[in-house]
Design an enzyme around this catalytic site. Sequence first.
Site, mmCIF file in Angstrom:
data_model
loop_
_atom_site.group_PDB
_atom_site.id
_atom_site.type_symbol
_atom_site.label_atom_id
_atom_site.label_comp_id
_atom_site.label_asym_id
_atom_site.label_seq_id
_atom_site.Cartn_x
_atom_site.Cartn_y
_atom_site.Cartn_z
ATOM 1 N N ASP B 313 47.554 17.617 1.947
ATOM 2 C CA ASP B 313 46.663 17.315 3.055
ATOM 3 C C ASP B 313 47.449 16.589 4.128
ATOM 4 O O ASP B 313 48.477 16.010 3.847
ATOM 5 C CB ASP B 313 45.585 16.345 2.564
ATOM 6 C CG ASP B 313 44.312 17.063 2.241
ATOM 7 O OD1 ASP B 313 44.274 18.279 2.496
ATOM 8 O OD2 ASP B 313 43.392 16.423 1.733
ATOM 9 N N ASP B 603 41.096 15.133 -0.917
ATOM 10 C CA ASP B 603 40.241 13.967 -1.061
ATOM 11 C C ASP B 603 38.757 14.300 -0.980
ATOM 12 O O ASP B 603 37.944 13.601 -1.533
ATOM 13 C CB ASP B 603 40.602 12.899 -0.019
ATOM 14 C CG ASP B 603 40.764 13.497 1.363
ATOM 15 O OD1 ASP B 603 40.380 14.670 1.536
ATOM 16 O OD2 ASP B 603 41.274 12.816 2.267
ATOM 17 N N ASP B 607 37.343 19.933 -1.934
ATOM 18 C CA ASP B 607 38.692 20.261 -2.380
ATOM 19 C C ASP B 607 38.746 20.503 -3.883
ATOM 20 O O ASP B 607 39.755 20.978 -4.398
ATOM 21 C CB ASP B 607 39.644 19.115 -2.047
ATOM 22 C CG ASP B 607 39.948 19.057 -0.563
ATOM 23 O OD1 ASP B 607 39.892 20.121 0.063
ATOM 24 O OD2 ASP B 607 40.233 17.964 -0.059
#
Lengths: 257, 926
Positions: B313, B603, B607
Amino acid sequence: MYDKMAKDGDNGWKEYVWNPRTREFLGRTASSWGLILLFYLVFYIFLAGMFCLTMYVMLQTLDDHKPKWQDRLSTPVQCLRVLTPSPLSLTGMVIRPKADEYYEITYNTQKTESWDMYAQTLDKFLSRKSGLFTSKSLLGEVKNNPKRSCQFNRTILEDCSGINDRYYGYQDGKPCIIIKLNRVIGMLPGKDGQAPFVTCGAKVNYSQPLVAVKFLNITTNEDVNIECRINANNIPTGSIRDKWAGRVSFKLRINTI
Amino acid sequence: MDELKKEVPITEHKMSIEEVCRKFQTDCVQGWSQCSHPPPTTPEWVKFCRQLFGGFSVLLWTGAILCFLAYAIQAATEDDPAGDNLYLGIVLTAVVVITGCFSYFQEAKSSKIMESFKNMVPQQALVIREGEKVQINAEEVVGGDLVEVKGGDRIPADIRVVSAHGCKVDNSSLTGESEPQSRSPDNTHDNPLETRNAQLVVFHGSHCHSDLWPGDRKDPIAKEIEHFIHIITGVAVFLGVTFFILAIVLGYSWLEAVIFLIGIIVANVPEGLLATVTVCLTLTAKRMAKKNCLVKNLEAVETLGSTSTICSDKTGTLTQNRMTVAHILARVAGLCNRAQFKAGQDALPILKRDVAGDASESALLKCIELCCGSVRANRDRNKKLSIHETEDTNDNRYLLVMKGAPERILDCCSTIMVQGKEQPMDEELKESFQNAYMELEASERECWDQYPKGFAFDTDDVNFQTDQLCFIGLMSMIDPPRAAVPDAVGKCRSAGIKVIMVTGDHPITAKAIAKGVGIISEGNETVEDIAARLNIPVSQVNPRDAKACVIHGTDLKDLSQDQMDDILRNHTEIVIARTSPQQKLIIVEGCQRLGAIVAVTGDGVNDSPALKKADIGVAMGISGSDVSKQAADMILLDDNFASIVTGVEEGRLIFDNLKKSIAYTLTSNIPEITPFLLFICANIPLPLGTITILCIDLGTDMVPAISLAYETAESDIMKRQPRNPFRDKLVNERLISIAYGQIGMIQAVAGFFAYFVILAENGFLPSRLVGIRLNWDDRSVNDLEDSYGQQWTYEQRKIVEFTCHTAFFVSIVVVQWADVIICKTRRNSVFQQGMRNKILIFGLFEETALAAFLSYCPGMDVALRMYPLNFLIFVYDEVRKLLLRRNPGVCCDVIGDEETMRLGTVTGFGSSSGLVQVLVRPGLAP
């Protein structure tokens, strides 16, 4: 999709064994395999050579006449003595004729075939024994000379010598048993400078580590347990662990019916 | 798996309430009436049994049962059976049970940790079943349950709203909208996300768990260990059966053959190994927790080490998630800002004050606060749009301000404020803004503000105009990368790990950040860059020329599988922008299809599928949602990308160290097996007893093997490529070759030498030994002659034999000293690595002390059948072994690159064993 994968796997396996494109067998080329084999050959030859060399050196350090350590031949009396191995030794004792692994001598006086083998065993044993003890030529294979044995004459065993009675008394129900001490190089058993003696109820004294016992009056038709002990001050009696050290026990049964 | 990539068809919101009730066989007043069955969990005893009967245990059980069987047969046929088999059976059983208990407790410990993660926020749900309200755990909610939700509750599952009064739900984790959405029983939209009568929760509730999460996957290390157990078991069974048959053919009795079988099995199985592996993994997990990587299951430690691709990410992981305004082109940001300073920090400088609100808003607030002084405007809690009364009381107009992403704001504008005057917005201006914005974007982030002329006030619905606005200005913001990240990315690159940045940002922003942290390294160009440089259309550029690439998330959908593979394979530096969770899953799958071991960070709630699908899912400890933490294998406590790299290093280290441990443990198998083989084939007295083998495997070898887990990393650990999971097995033929073929053989030779020395010095020369076995093991032969003509009783011979066992044992211990030093390093010389591993040194002493204890402690002769040996053996043995130990170093240069620097181990070692001799001899030599 799974089929395809399975097929791939199959091909992959075949290709692994022999890959014609790269000429690889089991994932390696011939020269690679050759190198590996060569390496292992050299490696193992070297290893074997090293082993032989060290063995040779080790054997050179050995005395031809006396083994380096004899403490194992004398059963340690107590575990605590382990750190300082006992100077006292307890040699093994065995009897002849040896019947079976349970040391039972059972026979029937009426049936010749039941005791004939015992007599033959004794015959063989004594002739070999006397031969050994008299003829030095036979000692070649044994790394122990000078042999300190006395000249051995079978006649010393009197009734058990097999000269007067070829059947060692077995026929009459008065069998001879020969008890011998295991030979340990350098060990001279004796009690206060005297020869050791073996007690089997009846006391028979001989200076050789060979005792012939003749049972003159034994109860027939029942099991008789006999234990013989060696008595000498450098041979302590009794050891829990080894029932053949310094003593021998066996069962005798003579059937007359 | 394909199911996952599709949208789940949801029709319930289109049905009437009655239909829904019928579908789920429920009642909208009484609730669900069928008894719920909690999902089946594995009972504890099953887990325990799995530990007790899994892996090597089966082999050992077989051995133990055979022992008891042999004893039973002996007891039935003989008057005075030897207790050996009974003891051995008991010892084997004890070994299996103890190692089983150990593994069970280890697993219980780790599953307890996992449990604690699950219960960190125990989510409860109030459901109505059979007319009664029941409080249950959220995961026990089943389809058909009537759920009651009140203010502040979290929605436990996908629900169809049956009745609602002024209900609003926060959907931000699902759709990104920060504004609470109204919910009512009426269907307002075809899209289940938009409609008001359904509330979806992506990853809560039982049906989600079972339907959406990919099934079990095995961690690479678990696969490796399984592979290894298969190999060893295969070898053990093969050897055992071969020699069983051979023994029968050679005329041994069944009983003897069975005893050989037991011996070979025991010799082959490295009993202590699995315990060692568990301990190694636990140690590393602890060490990683210190470095801010919390590992949820032990195997994940190693998985991380074999990672070859990291999908990271951006926000919060690569960057600090602390926006700072970099360029200001206007000053109206404060008005439509949702962020507020937290109370009670007026004394602090503005930049250090805590702000409640999202990162970009707080950045703006701080900036405005600094530039224009206090902002006390009537701030509506609207993110992008706010309406204010103007200060002029005569003016009955309202002020509508708006901010947002540039492309969207630009569409709403008709005029522009240029030097205080309003001018119509034409195409030319738009073009120039586009360019300005591109330029800024190349390094920073964006924000626009909008100033309207005045509009009618409004409520919830957007019943006013939001176009025809006047463009005021442009602000750019930057989310600075974390300090350690560029370094960590560089480390990844040198370690052969591909870092893929996955972000929801605009491609240009994403590219800028990627360049900032080094994910797109300097000098590498994308296809578009090349096109711009050469001034040719993008289509004419050969994609192979571009190492880097920036992909728009929505493009992923249109790519075929081959195209996808092509991109992933040919571009080393990939940035994927504007990505949705589903696309994240596609990326992970694509990488895995190419054989990569993929780590994914995430997070958000959505996801989770990607985290689950990845070989190792990494959740964020601070910003991560609970759901993502549950789905992940590892949690970064500090949200820092650099921690992943530390984790990778630890993972590689543990793989190396496990390999060392296994090599060390396996080596002693050869000197354990060969005695049996020679015993059977050459008919010599048994050189090494079964109990003694257990002493080595579970006694002396254990601590040194574990100590190898404390070995520090070799210098090149982060400079080599990640291991190939198909080729670089934990146990491969190279390791077997070195452990069995070379070191093991040397050890066997050393042991046999000790054996022959003991026997020869006691009177049995090697020539006498061959073929002696039958008489040797015959209890009734009490006058067996040795080479000197001495006669031995059975017990006396056995004492010599046990002394030989001890000698063999001690010589294995001695060669294992050397072996542990050999195994210390895979590539480095021991001189480079040094002897700083204190545990290893302790291990060496412990091993020696244990060996001495086992050999000399009074009573051990009864318990373990060991008798002290003459220490003079060392004098011969040492010289020989000193030379022998040189071999592997010299030879391995030819055979394997991995075992090159072995030569160094020898010299330092010779003296230490010499020391031991001196210490021991005066008191003990006869």
